[in-house]
Design an enzyme around this catalytic site. Structure first.
Site, short mmCIF file in Angstrom:
data_model
loop_
_atom_site.label_atom_id
_atom_site.label_comp_id
_atom_site.label_asym_id
_atom_site.label_seq_id
_atom_site.Cartn_x
_atom_site.Cartn_y
_atom_site.Cartn_z
CG ASN A 231 -0.22 -0.14 2.51
OD1 ASN A 231 0.55 0.73 2.90
ND2 ASN A 231 -0.46 -1.25 3.21
CB ALA A 297 2.18 -0.98 10.71
CG ASP A 301 -6.80 -5.75 5.56
OD1 ASP A 301 -6.40 -5.60 6.73
OD2 ASP A 301 -7.39 -4.86 4.92
CE LYS A 311 8.93 -11.06 -14.53
NZ LYS A 311 9.77 -10.20 -15.40
CB ILE A 329 -0.58 -7.04 14.15
CG1 ILE A 329 0.13 -7.79 13.02
CG2 ILE A 329 0.42 -6.59 15.22
CD1 ILE A 329 1.14 -6.96 12.26
CB VAL A 330 -4.41 -4.30 16.50
CG1 VAL A 330 -5.08 -3.61 17.68
CG2 VAL A 330 -3.50 -3.33 15.77
CG PHE A 345 -2.98 5.05 14.14
CD1 PHE A 345 -2.83 6.34 13.66
CD2 PHE A 345 -2.40 4.72 15.35
CE1 PHE A 345 -2.12 7.28 14.38
CE2 PHE A 345 -1.68 5.65 16.08
CZ PHE A 345 -1.54 6.94 15.60
CE LYS A 359 -7.98 -1.06 13.51
NZ LYS A 359 -7.11 -0.43 12.48
#
Length: 428
Positions: A231, A297, A301, A311, A329-330, A345, A359
């Site tokens: 991202n 961060a 997802d 490749k 993670i959170v 965040f 959230k």
């Protein structure tokens, strides 16, 4: 990369109070370096006032230092323009540090003996500020027993003597006696003040004694050896928070995804690539002991179900890739037995506050900051941000609107909000 380096250096400088430097220039060819030194000190944000001995004026004019420092240059003991004609007292009180550079052999002897027959020597006796001397002289003069005896006296009196560099000297001799380069001296002064402020912050700062772990930047999820999913996060908000937390007295560990920002001063950095790596390292630091976990961060997802070992070649107009959900993670950290104060965040493009509140509850956070990344003026890669901060119900704290400001200012406001909530927080 140079722009990013300047950005982080700017954060480190903004977090410090301005300091006053009296730069005393004495007679010697190294006086030309002092002109550069003034510029370097100014670059670090110091206010510089220059004192020149009569010998120094034979090498560089006072006008040079006036132009570089932006302040009048002081050359005489009794100044009719100073309060009560005692310029030495005013300068002695004004200074946060007195730096004598270059310090000639003669001036070192004068200071060691406590003489007071000119402006510099009277400031030396009248100030309570720390005093640094950067000797510059012929190598044999440096090695002379009388000089070393005088330097020992200065050391005993609490003066910080900067050991000169070795090399070819103006007289053609080779050996110790060269004044260090201006960039080196300016950096030493800057780090000295930064450490002083750090010592105060560790005792009295808003996060004094707290161990803070911050995740920042994007993650990358490999598709094949040359492609990945990611991202637009640059990590700037997380790095600003690391700077602000450190300045507030915390011990800060920054788990950084792939970004081009250099590490803020004093912060421990752990580089990771994928969401799985970020979670793994987060758990390591949580289990080692953590008071506050700040998840800035922008974690991917989803990740590719099966990463190609070679490749992937173009073979048609479409390409189907199976994705599987990454660990949260959170949410994972929030469930730990040694659960820290959790700050999340929410970077959204619509229904910002609604999503953030959901959230906050769903992931059992203590605090969440949300922003609209669809706005170019506060979105990814911007140097500014604007946020709304919500707190868990048990804190009884109203939502806070942080108006658009540089990310360091937003970070400082977030630290203040964290500090207020932490006073009520009870670790399990």
């Amino acid at each position: 990369m140079q722009d990013e380096l300047q950005w982080v250096n700017g954060l480190n400088q903004e977090i410090n109070f301005s300091k006053n430097i009296v730069l005393a220039v004495t007679g010697g060819i190294a006086a030309y370096k002092s002109a550069i030194l003034v510029r370097r000190l100014k670059d670090y944000g110091f206010d510089v006032r220059v004192v020149m001995t009569k010998g120094a004026q034979a090498f560089v004019t006072p006008l040079t230092f006036q132009a570089l420092s932006g302040n009048p240059v002081h050359t005489t003991l009794l100044d009719p323009e100073a309060e009560a004609g005692m310029g030495h007292i005013e300068l002695a009180r004004w200074a946060d540090l007195v730096l004598v550079a270059p310090a000639s052999c003669d001036v070192i002897a004068k200071l060691a003996q406590g003489l007071a027959d000119d402006l510099l020597s009277t400031i030396y006796l009248a100030t309570k500020a720390p005093i640094w001397v950067a000797p510059a002289m012929n190598q044999q003069m440096w090695a002379a027993k009388a000089t070393q005896r005088n330097l020992n006296t200065l050391n005993t009196d609490g003066v910080h003597v900067i050991v000169p560099d070795a090399g070819v000297q103006a007289c053609g001799d080779v050996g110790l006696g060269r004044m260090p380069e201006p960039e080196v001296l300016a950096e030493q002064v800057y780090l000295y003040f930064q450490q002083k402020q750090r010592d105060l912050a560790k005792k009295f700062g808003l996060l004094a004694g707290k161990r803070v772990v911050i995740t920042a930047g994007p993650t990358r999820e490999a598709i094949d050896p040359v492609r990945y999913i990611s991202n637009h996060s640059t990590g700037k908000m997380g790095f600003a928070l690391a700077t602000a937390c450190y300045a507030a007295g915390a011990e800060v560990t920054l788990i950084a995804g792939p970004v081009s920002l250099p590490t803020p001063h004093g912060v421990i950095r752990d580089n990771v690539i994928s969401a799985s790596e970020m979670l793994e390292q987060s758990l390591v630091y949580i289990n080692a002991g953590c008071d506050v976990f700040i998840a800035t961060a922008a974690v991917a997802d989803y990740r590719v179900a099966e990463i190609a070992t070679q490749k992937i070649k173009k073979s048609g107009d479409t390409l189907a890739i199976d994705l599987i959900k990454n660990p949260d993670i959170v949410a994972t950290i929030a469930k730990q037995a040694k659960r820290p104060f959790m700050v999340g965040f929410a970077a959204e493009t619509q229904h910002i506050e609604d999503y953030a509140n959901k959230k906050l509850v769903a992931k059992k956070l203590d605090m969440i900051a949300c922003n609209d990344v669809s706005r170019a003026d506060i979105g990814f890669a911007s140097d500014h941000n604007a946020m709304v901060v919500f707190f868990a119900q048990q804190y009884g704290m109203s939502a806070q609107n942080l108006q658009r400001a540089p990310k360091l200012e937003i970070a400082q406001q977030l630290v203040e909000a964290m500090s207020t909530a932490l006073q009520q927080h009870k670790l399990p």
